[in-house]
Write a protein that holds these residues in place. Structure first.
Motif, PDB file in Angstrom:
ATOM      1  N   ALA A 161     -27.969  -0.169  -4.708  1.00  0.00           N
ATOM      2  CA  ALA A 161     -28.133  -1.620  -4.655  1.00  0.00           C
ATOM      3  C   ALA A 161     -28.772  -2.115  -5.937  1.00  0.00           C
ATOM      4  O   ALA A 161     -29.584  -1.419  -6.551  1.00  0.00           O
ATOM      5  N   TYR A 162     -28.423  -3.308  -6.323  1.00  0.00           N
ATOM      6  CA  TYR A 162     -28.969  -3.934  -7.518  1.00  0.00           C
ATOM      7  C   TYR A 162     -30.390  -4.417  -7.273  1.00  0.00           C
ATOM      8  O   TYR A 162     -30.700  -4.926  -6.201  1.00  0.00           O
ATOM      9  N   SER A 163     -31.234  -4.244  -8.271  1.00  0.00           N
ATOM     10  CA  SER A 163     -32.565  -4.841  -8.218  1.00  0.00           C
ATOM     11  C   SER A 163     -32.887  -5.417  -9.598  1.00  0.00           C
ATOM     12  O   SER A 163     -32.543  -4.841 -10.624  1.00  0.00           O
ATOM     13  N   THR A 164     -33.518  -6.569  -9.589  1.00  0.00           N
ATOM     14  CA  THR A 164     -33.861  -7.260 -10.828  1.00  0.00           C
ATOM     15  C   THR A 164     -34.886  -6.442 -11.604  1.00  0.00           C
ATOM     16  O   THR A 164     -35.887  -6.014 -11.031  1.00  0.00           O
ATOM     17  N   PRO A 165     -34.675  -6.221 -12.913  1.00  0.00           N
ATOM     18  CA  PRO A 165     -35.666  -5.482 -13.701  1.00  0.00           C
ATOM     19  C   PRO A 165     -37.004  -6.231 -13.760  1.00  0.00           C
ATOM     20  O   PRO A 165     -37.027  -7.467 -13.773  1.00  0.00           O
ATOM     21  N   SER A 166     -38.073  -5.496 -13.809  1.00  0.00           N
ATOM     22  CA  SER A 166     -39.409  -6.100 -13.765  1.00  0.00           C
ATOM     23  C   SER A 166     -39.642  -7.189 -14.817  1.00  0.00           C
ATOM     24  O   SER A 166     -40.285  -8.187 -14.502  1.00  0.00           O
TER      25      SER A 166
END
Length: 171
Positions: A161-166
């Protein structure tokens, strides 16, 4: 900001967007082959590369510099088997690592500590990217010839799943 650092970072925006294009091309290859998990993996990779471009753009803007968007070359790769795109992706990640290292070295030369601190996230990210790319090659070499194992690898990649980079988390 030092002119050379600006130019290198601005150029990196373009390189990251090219990476997104390359990974979309790889995703399309796997999608056409019926490997939806591999396609999913590279679609997410493309999103991450786009995000990397946005992080570099944000850095320029936060340092009172205007990003100059450049033309993005179209990738034009052909693949002979399921391993070839994985090898191309690994080779490309090594290239991106060399670009990041080059920006860091240039920042070190002019004592741009802010840029060096900013680039630390990318250095860590590239270590992870190369490790993941090597692991995918290893698994394909070990199991890719067995249809059942390839199916299981593909199913595992479908779960990514995609997660926004910090650095963009608060955007």
């Amino acid at each position: 900001m030092d002119k050379k650092i600006y130019e290198l970072i601005n150029d990196q925006i373009n390189k990251e967007l090219y990476s997104a294009y390359l990974y979309l091309e790889i995703a399309d290859y796997y999608k056409d082959a019926g490997l939806d998990g591999y396609a999913n993996f590279y679609e997410i990779q493309a999103k991450e590369e786009r995000d990397h471009a946005l992080i570099f753009r944000k850095y320029l803007l936060e340092n009172d510099e205007t990003p100059k968007l450049l033309a993005i070359d179209a990738p034009n790769e052909t693949y002979s088997d399921f391993l070839a795109p994985l090898k191309k992706a690994y080779e490309h990640e090594q290239y991106v690592t060399s670009l990041i290292n080059g920006i860091y070295a240039a920042a070190d030369e002019v004592k741009d500590y802010r840029a060096m601190q900013f680039l630390k996230w990318f250095i860590d990210e590239q270590m992870e990217e190369e490790d993941t790319a090597r692991d995918m090659i290893t698994k394909m070499e070990l199991f890719g010839d067995d249809k059942r194992s390839l199916y299981e690898l593909d199913q595992a990649l479908q779960q990514r799943a995609y997660s926004t980079p910090s650095p963009l988390a608060n955007e």
